[in-house]
Design a protein around this motif. Structure first.
Motif, PDB file in Angstrom:
ATOM      1  N   LEU A  53      41.998  56.334  48.252  1.00 56.46           N
ATOM      2  CA  LEU A  53      42.299  55.363  47.202  1.00 56.46           C
ATOM      3  C   LEU A  53      41.195  54.315  47.093  1.00 56.46           C
ATOM      4  O   LEU A  53      40.781  53.941  45.989  1.00 56.46           O
ATOM      5  N   LEU A  54      40.730  53.827  48.229  1.00 59.10           N
ATOM      6  CA  LEU A  54      39.648  52.842  48.201  1.00 59.10           C
ATOM      7  C   LEU A  54      38.396  53.441  47.566  1.00 59.10           C
ATOM      8  O   LEU A  54      37.699  52.774  46.797  1.00 59.10           O
ATOM      9  N   ARG A  55      38.112  54.715  47.865  1.00 65.42           N
ATOM     10  CA  ARG A  55      36.943  55.369  47.279  1.00 65.42           C
ATOM     11  C   ARG A  55      37.124  55.542  45.778  1.00 65.42           C
ATOM     12  O   ARG A  55      36.202  55.315  44.991  1.00 65.42           O
ATOM     13  N   PHE A  56      38.366  55.916  45.363  1.00 64.97           N
ATOM     14  CA  PHE A  56      38.638  56.146  43.939  1.00 64.97           C
ATOM     15  C   PHE A  56      38.390  54.871  43.120  1.00 64.97           C
ATOM     16  O   PHE A  56      37.852  54.920  42.013  1.00 64.97           O
ATOM     17  N   TYR A  57      38.785  53.734  43.677  1.00 57.92           N
ATOM     18  CA  TYR A  57      38.614  52.468  42.949  1.00 57.92           C
ATOM     19  C   TYR A  57      37.286  51.784  43.274  1.00 57.92           C
ATOM     20  O   TYR A  57      37.040  50.662  42.824  1.00 57.92           O
ATOM     21  N   GLY A  58      36.438  52.433  44.056  1.00 64.40           N
ATOM     22  CA  GLY A  58      35.121  51.882  44.363  1.00 64.40           C
ATOM     23  C   GLY A  58      35.152  50.749  45.367  1.00 64.40           C
ATOM     24  O   GLY A  58      34.156  50.044  45.557  1.00 64.40           O
ATOM     25  N   LEU A  59      36.283  50.536  46.029  1.00 68.45           N
ATOM     26  CA  LEU A  59      36.412  49.426  46.962  1.00 68.45           C
ATOM     27  C   LEU A  59      35.809  49.732  48.327  1.00 68.45           C
ATOM     28  O   LEU A  59      35.786  48.867  49.203  1.00 68.45           O
ATOM     29  N   ASP A  60      35.341  50.959  48.518  1.00 61.05           N
ATOM     30  CA  ASP A  60      34.692  51.307  49.790  1.00 61.05           C
ATOM     31  C   ASP A  60      33.189  51.054  49.719  1.00 61.05           C
ATOM     32  O   ASP A  60      32.485  51.237  50.704  1.00 61.05           O
ATOM     33  N   GLN A  61      32.693  50.667  48.541  1.00 63.18           N
ATOM     34  CA  GLN A  61      31.265  50.437  48.364  1.00 63.18           C
ATOM     35  C   GLN A  61      30.872  49.047  48.856  1.00 63.18           C
ATOM     36  O   GLN A  61      31.722  48.143  48.948  1.00 63.18           O
ATOM     37  N   PRO A  62      29.578  48.846  49.185  1.00 62.95           N
ATOM     38  CA  PRO A  62      29.113  47.490  49.533  1.00 62.95           C
ATOM     39  C   PRO A  62      29.415  46.505  48.398  1.00 62.95           C
ATOM     40  O   PRO A  62      29.507  46.902  47.226  1.00 62.95           O
ATOM     41  N   LEU A  63      29.509  45.248  48.756  1.00 63.12           N
ATOM     42  CA  LEU A  63      29.918  44.223  47.788  1.00 63.12           C
ATOM     43  C   LEU A  63      28.967  44.166  46.587  1.00 63.12           C
ATOM     44  O   LEU A  63      29.414  44.045  45.442  1.00 63.12           O
ATOM     45  N   TRP A  64      27.665  44.258  46.839  1.00 60.54           N
ATOM     46  CA  TRP A  64      26.715  44.138  45.729  1.00 60.54           C
ATOM     47  C   TRP A  64      26.827  45.331  44.779  1.00 60.54           C
ATOM     48  O   TRP A  64      26.594  45.202  43.577  1.00 60.54           O
ATOM     49  N   VAL A  65      27.182  46.513  45.329  1.00 58.10           N
ATOM     50  CA  VAL A  65      27.376  47.683  44.464  1.00 58.10           C
ATOM     51  C   VAL A  65      28.618  47.478  43.589  1.00 58.10           C
ATOM     52  O   VAL A  65      28.615  47.769  42.378  1.00 58.10           O
ATOM     53  N   GLN A  66      29.697  46.973  44.205  1.00 54.77           N
ATOM     54  CA  GLN A  66      30.915  46.685  43.434  1.00 54.77           C
ATOM     55  C   GLN A  66      30.632  45.651  42.345  1.00 54.77           C
ATOM     56  O   GLN A  66      31.122  45.769  41.218  1.00 54.77           O
ATOM     57  N   TYR A  67      29.833  44.635  42.701  1.00 57.25           N
ATOM     58  CA  TYR A  67      29.516  43.575  41.729  1.00 57.25           C
ATOM     59  C   TYR A  67      28.725  44.143  40.546  1.00 57.25           C
ATOM     60  O   TYR A  67      29.017  43.840  39.383  1.00 57.25           O
ATOM     61  N   ASN A  78      35.104  46.226  29.280  1.00 56.04           N
ATOM     62  CA  ASN A  78      36.125  46.938  30.057  1.00 56.04           C
ATOM     63  C   ASN A  78      36.530  46.108  31.271  1.00 56.04           C
ATOM     64  O   ASN A  78      35.717  45.862  32.171  1.00 56.04           O
ATOM     65  N   LEU A  79      37.760  45.677  31.318  1.00 52.19           N
ATOM     66  CA  LEU A  79      38.251  44.861  32.437  1.00 52.19           C
ATOM     67  C   LEU A  79      38.923  45.703  33.514  1.00 52.19           C
ATOM     68  O   LEU A  79      39.452  45.165  34.477  1.00 52.19           O
ATOM     69  N   GLY A  80      38.908  47.015  33.341  1.00 50.51           N
ATOM     70  CA  GLY A  80      39.484  47.887  34.361  1.00 50.51           C
ATOM     71  C   GLY A  80      40.947  48.224  34.102  1.00 50.51           C
ATOM     72  O   GLY A  80      41.496  47.929  33.035  1.00 50.51           O
ATOM     73  N   VAL A  81      41.559  48.848  35.128  1.00 51.13           N
ATOM     74  CA  VAL A  81      42.956  49.278  35.038  1.00 51.13           C
ATOM     75  C   VAL A  81      43.749  48.592  36.143  1.00 51.13           C
ATOM     76  O   VAL A  81      43.299  48.511  37.290  1.00 51.13           O
ATOM     77  N   SER A  82      44.920  48.095  35.789  1.00 44.21           N
ATOM     78  CA  SER A  82      45.768  47.407  36.761  1.00 44.21           C
ATOM     79  C   SER A  82      46.154  48.350  37.899  1.00 44.21           C
ATOM     80  O   SER A  82      46.624  49.464  37.655  1.00 44.21           O
ATOM     81  N   PHE A  83      45.938  47.909  39.146  1.00 42.06           N
ATOM     82  CA  PHE A  83      46.351  48.708  40.290  1.00 42.06           C
ATOM     83  C   PHE A  83      47.854  48.963  40.256  1.00 42.06           C
ATOM     84  O   PHE A  83      48.326  50.060  40.530  1.00 42.06           O
ATOM     85  N   ARG A  84      48.591  47.921  39.962  1.00 37.71           N
ATOM     86  CA  ARG A  84      50.048  47.965  40.078  1.00 37.71           C
ATOM     87  C   ARG A  84      50.708  48.682  38.909  1.00 37.71           C
ATOM     88  O   ARG A  84      51.600  49.504  39.075  1.00 37.71           O
ATOM     89  N   GLN A  85      50.275  48.333  37.691  1.00 36.83           N
ATOM     90  CA  GLN A  85      50.951  48.854  36.500  1.00 36.83           C
ATOM     91  C   GLN A  85      50.299  50.114  35.940  1.00 36.83           C
ATOM     92  O   GLN A  85      50.871  50.760  35.069  1.00 36.83           O
ATOM     93  N   GLN A  86      49.079  50.405  36.407  1.00 32.11           N
ATOM     94  CA  GLN A  86      48.356  51.603  35.946  1.00 32.11           C
ATOM     95  C   GLN A  86      48.167  51.631  34.426  1.00 32.11           C
ATOM     96  O   GLN A  86      48.294  52.681  33.780  1.00 32.11           O
ATOM     97  N   ILE A  87      47.907  50.480  33.862  1.00 33.23           N
ATOM     98  CA  ILE A  87      47.581  50.375  32.434  1.00 33.23           C
ATOM     99  C   ILE A  87      46.348  49.476  32.311  1.00 33.23           C
ATOM    100  O   ILE A  87      46.048  48.702  33.235  1.00 33.23           O
ATOM    101  N   PRO A  88      45.615  49.573  31.207  1.00 30.59           N
ATOM    102  CA  PRO A  88      44.414  48.725  31.060  1.00 30.59           C
ATOM    103  C   PRO A  88      44.743  47.234  31.205  1.00 30.59           C
ATOM    104  O   PRO A  88      45.766  46.759  30.698  1.00 30.59           O
ATOM    105  N   VAL A  89      43.836  46.535  31.879  1.00 28.14           N
ATOM    106  CA  VAL A  89      44.034  45.094  32.082  1.00 28.14           C
ATOM    107  C   VAL A  89      44.092  44.356  30.751  1.00 28.14           C
ATOM    108  O   VAL A  89      44.862  43.401  30.593  1.00 28.14           O
TER     109      VAL A  89
END
Length: 320
Positions: A53-67, A78-89
């Protein structure tokens, strides 16, 4: 041409402020304690699932890569997709934004409509009973924190007296005129909380500047021509006295937005502020970041428009 350069400088400053706010928000969100993978999966998931899951959302990457990835997506809107609601932010925020705009807009308009007459009353009765009472009221109002005012109003008018709803934004079954009345009744206490805390700044600022304006030569000239006191105050002096108040509107917008976040939380008002509160508890990074970006952009835009209005009203500001 001067106005164009003035607007360009203010626009550049606003863009820099927005970038700084976005960057700080990105970093602060990742300082929150807890595992964001828990926002989208069962707490009893395996370690392999959590890492996936962390890899899917890119949260396993270094901070500067995520930034870098976040800024690229943000530049494309594009503000991404809500983790909780699974709909666009964007969809989450668009559903909440009208309530926040209604609350903050109502509070701002009410504060100005009430603050200007009170400021004029204090200035025209300087050092009298009315002036001293208004100054005391203003200082007391400024000394309170938004949540304390909100809880007091909720307890007094919602629980003890039972006059107004203590949460939500509208009755579920209300339609037509009843729905509009329901919205106003639910809006009353949150709006009142923001107005009471902000009102003192407007009264004291306008009082001080109007007293100085009434001592200016153009007011003496108007008196010599036989103009009434009402005309001198409302037609001549107030126009110049409102310039600092215009600046105050821009400065107070940031406070108004932060106050709305707290107020919406207290009154369970379904605005962007309430979404931020919920997202913190759920570690829903995309919604949290998107909400802060939207609020920051709103404040920056409002300040830009305020600066522009000030530059139009007072040409000396354009060369400063």
């Amino acid at each position: 041409m001067r106005l164009f350069h003035f607007a360009s400088r203010r626009l550049g400053r606003g863009a820099l402020t927005l970038w700084f706010a976005v960057t700080v928000t990105f970093l602060l969100v990742r300082l929150l304690p807890g595992d964001p993978a828990l926002a989208v999966a069962d707490p009893g998931m395996t370690e392999a699932t959590r890492l996936e899951l962390l890899r899917f959302y890119g949260l396993d990457q270094p901070l500067w890569v995520q930034y870098g990835a976040y800024m690229r997506e943000l530049a494309q809107g594009n503000l991404g997709v809500s983790f909780r609601q699974q709909i666009p932010v964007v969809r989450v925020l668009i559903e909440r934004l009208p309530w926040t705009l209604l609350l903050t807009g109502s509070a701002l308009v009410a504060t100005i409509l009430i603050g200007v007459p009170l400021g004029v009353a204090a200035a025209t009765r300087a050092n009298g009973f009315v002036d001293r009472a208004l100054q005391m009221f203003s200082v007391i109002g400024q000394s309170f924190f938004v949540p304390s005012i909100g809880i007091f109003l909720l307890y007094l008018f919602g629980i003890i007296l039972g006059w107004l709803p203590i949460g939500g934004a509208i009755d579920r079954d209300a339609t037509g005129f009843a729905a509009a009345l329901s919205v106003l009744r639910h809006l009353a206490l949150p709006c009142m909380s923001l107005v009471l805390v902000q009102l003192g700044s407007y009264v004291l600022t306008l009082r001080a500047t109007l007293i100085e304006c009434l001592k200016e030569d153009y007011c003496d000239l108007a008196r010599a021509k036989g103009a009434s006191r009402r005309t001198i105050v409302w037609k001549h002096a107030l126009r110049n006295a409102l310039l600092p108040t215009t600046t105050l509107v821009g400065l107070q917008l940031g406070f108004l937005v932060s106050g709305a976040v707290l107020t919406e939380t207290i009154f369970a008002y379904p605005g962007v502020g309430r979404a931020i509160f919920e997202s913190v508890g759920q570690l829903d990074f995309p919604v949290l970041q998107g909400a802060f970006v939207m609020l920051a952009a709103t404040v920056v835009l409002a300040n830009f428009l305020t600066d522009l209005a000030y530059g139009l009203l007072d040409p000396r500001v354009r060369t400063a």
